[in-house]
Design an enzyme around this catalytic site. Structure first.
Site, PDB file in Angstrom:
ATOM      1  N   HIS A 184       0.864  -1.185   0.000  1.00 28.06           N
ATOM      2  CA  HIS A 184       0.000   0.000   0.000  1.00 28.06           C
ATOM      3  C   HIS A 184       0.895   1.227   0.000  1.00 28.06           C
ATOM      4  O   HIS A 184       1.954   1.245   0.648  1.00 28.06           O
ATOM      5  CB  HIS A 184      -0.884   0.010   1.250  1.00 28.06           C
ATOM      6  CG  HIS A 184      -1.411   1.377   1.604  1.00 28.06           C
ATOM      7  ND1 HIS A 184      -0.810   2.165   2.573  1.00 28.06           N
ATOM      8  CD2 HIS A 184      -2.441   2.095   1.113  1.00 28.06           C
ATOM      9  CE1 HIS A 184      -1.476   3.303   2.669  1.00 28.06           C
ATOM     10  NE2 HIS A 184      -2.460   3.294   1.807  1.00 28.06           N
ATOM     11  N   ASN A 198       0.564   5.802  -0.333  1.00 26.49           N
ATOM     12  CA  ASN A 198      -0.301   6.973  -0.428  1.00 26.49           C
ATOM     13  C   ASN A 198       0.551   8.217  -0.251  1.00 26.49           C
ATOM     14  O   ASN A 198       1.411   8.260   0.625  1.00 26.49           O
ATOM     15  CB  ASN A 198      -1.381   6.913   0.656  1.00 26.49           C
ATOM     16  CG  ASN A 198      -2.178   8.202   0.773  1.00 26.49           C
ATOM     17  OD1 ASN A 198      -1.880   9.059   1.592  1.00 26.49           O
ATOM     18  ND2 ASN A 198      -3.184   8.333  -0.067  1.00 26.49           N
TER      19      ASN A 198
END
Length: 302
Positions: A108, A110
């Site tokens: 992940h 971001n």
């Protein structure tokens, strides 16, 4: 403090999305990212890119979004009452990659920018982001590479930056109700404005650009490893932790849903298949048990 250049941030984020998608398509060798451009009635929009049923990746999503509004949702103002009554703009790239092979970790990443404005007052802005790795079968070589790459992205900005944001990542990706971390961590930062706009923006770019350098070599090494029903079953069980964290704790998910974001894009992070079992405990000394004993507890990997 230098004036925020919102257009420069947007241009960088769109380039980052494109470059990451290109790299992941090359690794997969079979599937491509579909493009879904969307608009938000109350302001903003985005570009959602999703890859499904590839040779390497079961599902992956790389999203760009930009939302704006006259008032912030409760999730944003609860801890920062000074934001109440301000209009806002938030933009970022968020991605989650779920591989087929249980020996390839889920990852992940971001990176995001936020600004809140009010007439007659100085804008309030900050950067946030990071990335984390969620293995199913831990491999020390992979985790060391991941953290070494993360540290290299941080080092030009200060000797303590990696340690500070590595620790924050361990604390953030923690499931209180399970008393365990989601994975082996990486970097997490938020509310970053202390260095001025240009340096903070440069740091966000350093983190964003280093993600694929951290993840791609791990995928290349593990994507052809042999596995069977046992490993696949454990992968699906552990994906349940991913779902639990994203729906219960994740700030981005909560902000997106409460601010009227695009639900399909927000929930794209969830895996396509997942399992839960009642009170399952891995056999002592097994490869599955080693994840809990040797990898999930926070430690200094480098």
């Amino acid at each position: 403090m230098s004036t925020p250049d919102i257009d420069a941030v947007r241009e960088y984020l769109l380039r980052l999305q494109e470059s990451i998608c290109n790299e992941l398509e090359l690794i997969d060798g079979e599937a491509s990212f579909e493009i879904d451009d969307w608009k938000r009635e109350t302001g903003g929009g985005g570009r959602t890119r999703v890859l499904s049923n590839g040779a390497v990746f079961e599902q992956g999503g790389v999203n760009f979004s930009e939302v704006s509004g006259d008032n912030l949702p409760a999730s944003a103002t609860a801890s920062r009452p000074e934001l109440a009554g301000r209009s806002f703009r938030a933009m970022g790239v968020s991605l989650v990659i779920h591989p087929h092979n249980p020996y390839v970790p889920t990852s992940h990443a971001n990176v995001r920018f936020f600004i809140a404005e009010k007439e007659g007052e100085a804008p309030i802005w900050w950067f946030g982001g990071g990335y984390d790795l969620t293995p199913y079968y831990g491999n020390e070589e992979d985790v060391i590479h991941w953290h070494t790459t993360a540290k290299a992205a941080c080092d030009p900005f200060g000797d303590d930056v990696y340690a500070r944001f590595k620790s924050w990542c361990d604390e953030y990706f923690y499931l209180k109700h399970r008393d365990e971390c989601r994975g082996v961590g990486g970097l997490f930062f938020d509310d970053l404005n202390e260095w001025g706009f240009e340096r903070c923006f440069a740091f966000m770019q350093s983190v964003g650009d280093s993600y694929i350098k951290a993840y791609a070599p791990i995928v290349q090494k593990r994507k052809d490893a042999e596995f069977g029903e046992r490993e696949r079953d454990f992968q699906l069980y552990r994906r349940g932790r991913y779902v639990e964290f994203n729906l219960v704790y994740d700030r981005g998910t909560l902000f997106g849903l409460q601010s009227g974001g695009r639900t399909e894009s927000i929930l794209m992070s969830l895996p396509p298949l997942v399992k839960w079992r009642y009170h399952w405990i891995p056999e002592a000394g097994s490869a599955e048990a080693r994840l809990y004993t040797d990898f999930l507890p926070p430690r200094d990997w480098i």
